[in-house]
Design an enzyme around this catalytic site. Sequence first.
Site, PDB file in Angstrom:
ATOM      1  N   LYS A  63     -22.283  20.133   3.044  1.00 27.19           N
ATOM      2  CA  LYS A  63     -22.350  19.220   4.188  1.00 27.19           C
ATOM      3  C   LYS A  63     -23.777  18.728   4.413  1.00 27.19           C
ATOM      4  CE  LYS A  63     -18.464  21.247   6.750  1.00 27.19           C
ATOM      5  NZ  LYS A  63     -18.072  21.989   7.973  1.00 27.19           N
TER       6      LYS A  63
ATOM      7  N   HIS B 297       7.276  22.029 -18.249  1.00 26.78           N
ATOM      8  CA  HIS B 297       7.043  20.821 -19.035  1.00 26.78           C
ATOM      9  C   HIS B 297       5.600  20.348 -18.898  1.00 26.78           C
ATOM     10  CE1 HIS B 297      11.414  20.557 -19.543  1.00 26.78           C
ATOM     11  NE2 HIS B 297      11.472  20.939 -18.280  1.00 26.78           N
TER      12      HIS B 297
ATOM     13  N   GLU C 152     -12.331  29.979  -0.900  1.00 24.26           N
ATOM     14  CA  GLU C 152     -13.379  29.888   0.113  1.00 24.26           C
ATOM     15  C   GLU C 152     -13.728  31.266   0.661  1.00 24.26           C
ATOM     16  OE1 GLU C 152     -14.033  26.248   2.818  1.00 24.26           O
ATOM     17  OE2 GLU C 152     -13.031  27.695   4.123  1.00 24.26           O
TER      18      GLU C 152
END
EC number: 5.3.1.9
Length: 529
Positions: free
Chosen positions: A455, A351, A322
């Site tokens: 937004k 793994h 950000e």
Amino acid sequence: MDNTLLWNRYQSHLFHDPESGLMLDISRMNFADGFLASMESATQKAFAEMGELEGGAIANPDEGRMVGHYWLRSPDLSPTDEIAAEIGETVQRIREFAAAVHGGSIAAPDGRPFRKLLVVGIGGSALGPQFVADALGDVDNPLTPHFFDNTDPDGMDRVLAQIGPDLAGTLTVVISKSGGTKETRNGMLEAEIAYRRAGLHFPRYAVAVTGEGSELDRTATSAGWLARFPMWDWVGGRTSVTSAVGLLPAALQGLDIAGMLEGARLCDQLTRRPDTARNPAALLALMWHHATGGKGARDMVVLPYKDRLLLFSRYLQQLIMESIGKELDREGNVVCQGISVYGNKGSTDQHAYVQQLREGVNNFFVTFIEVLRDRRGASLPVEPGVTSGDYLSGFLQGTRTALGEKGRESLTITIPEVSPRTVGMLIALFERAVGLYASLVNINAYHQPGVEAGKKAAGTVLAHQADIIAHLRGTGSSLTADEIAAALGRPDAAETVFRTLLHAAANPDHGIRMEPAESLTASRFSVRD
């Protein structure tokens, strides 16, 4: 490079601070011998800009605000006595409030002590507190933390189910600077409904961390919440963990916030040094610049070899991406900067994706985080002379070596143990590295226009939803997305109409029925009888 040369390079490029125990090894980053010298002028400029920022310069010109998260652990550096006093008073209030909760003088209305904590927030208002809670928490903490960190109804239901009948002994902290963040508002309302259904008066269980005069501040004041703590406009969400945002939940959980602040303060002192070779944040930022070409050419893989640091990569994702992921530089030129960050933990990743890191596409560099102390007590051997912790250390060293054999770059941060002090150090180290790197590549690390764009787009979708459902109710007909979009005068919005109704039909809340067609997008929608 043979082992002797690697050892010599390790000794030449190892940063070690005896007081804190912090170590940074950059020897496995394949920078040329003259790289640091070639970057010295730019690094000194970054130091100067950081000094101006700490002195109170307007570091976020498009918002006209200072950036002062460093003052939170050194109030004496604040540009005004008023700011310094507010910081000190807030930390003292947090300590007193947490002590009162732990001692039972602040309790539920029926007198029962608070034993659980529900934190409602998103982004920096959740990621930092979650990381600290998980890194430092123990089963015997006075309050057990839970989080609403999304606007996912099922996610909130799961958290409430974990709290169960203990809701009557649960203190809720709502964190939002503006008070207008929809995800946090939704979480607050969902929590309030849960308390009400349990026959509990929400304000007597609620605390706000917010900006003075914000929507949340007004709500908490008018409803008579238990307490309010400040969020200042000079502290950004992703750098707020040493403010009330992170300190209040940590103190309520029973963690040592003084130790965390001390660790951050100590690391700030180390990273103010103008001597590049003795400044770990500068070395980090320069390694990022080397690895990515200063243009985000490689991803950062964060591998902490400690379960308690599992959430650190998620915290760093926001802090770094950000801050650095920007379309424009400070002169307005299109640069599309950024460093992608991901990771989990070692040796679990042995793994998982370490296979690709060693043998697949070479588009990354690894940040190993090593913790020297295995556990609080002694370990039993799992083999003669070998403990589980020895295996963990061996896997880290082995992975580092295996990557190096293939020319895959890595750096290693070492701390003596996971403690409030070292967690504060790690937070401060990366905060400073982000700021210095942003200066090196000439971007503003302290705003987030892309977040605001998302937004606004979400708000547009929800406004369209109201129009779409109102139209269906008004016509009483069974219509396709194309027909509805055309009727609303927005034929180019058919995809939004379809996706909105697909979601609405899957839930009972809006009374929408879907009649599937052979081609899914030709399905018809109507209002249930």
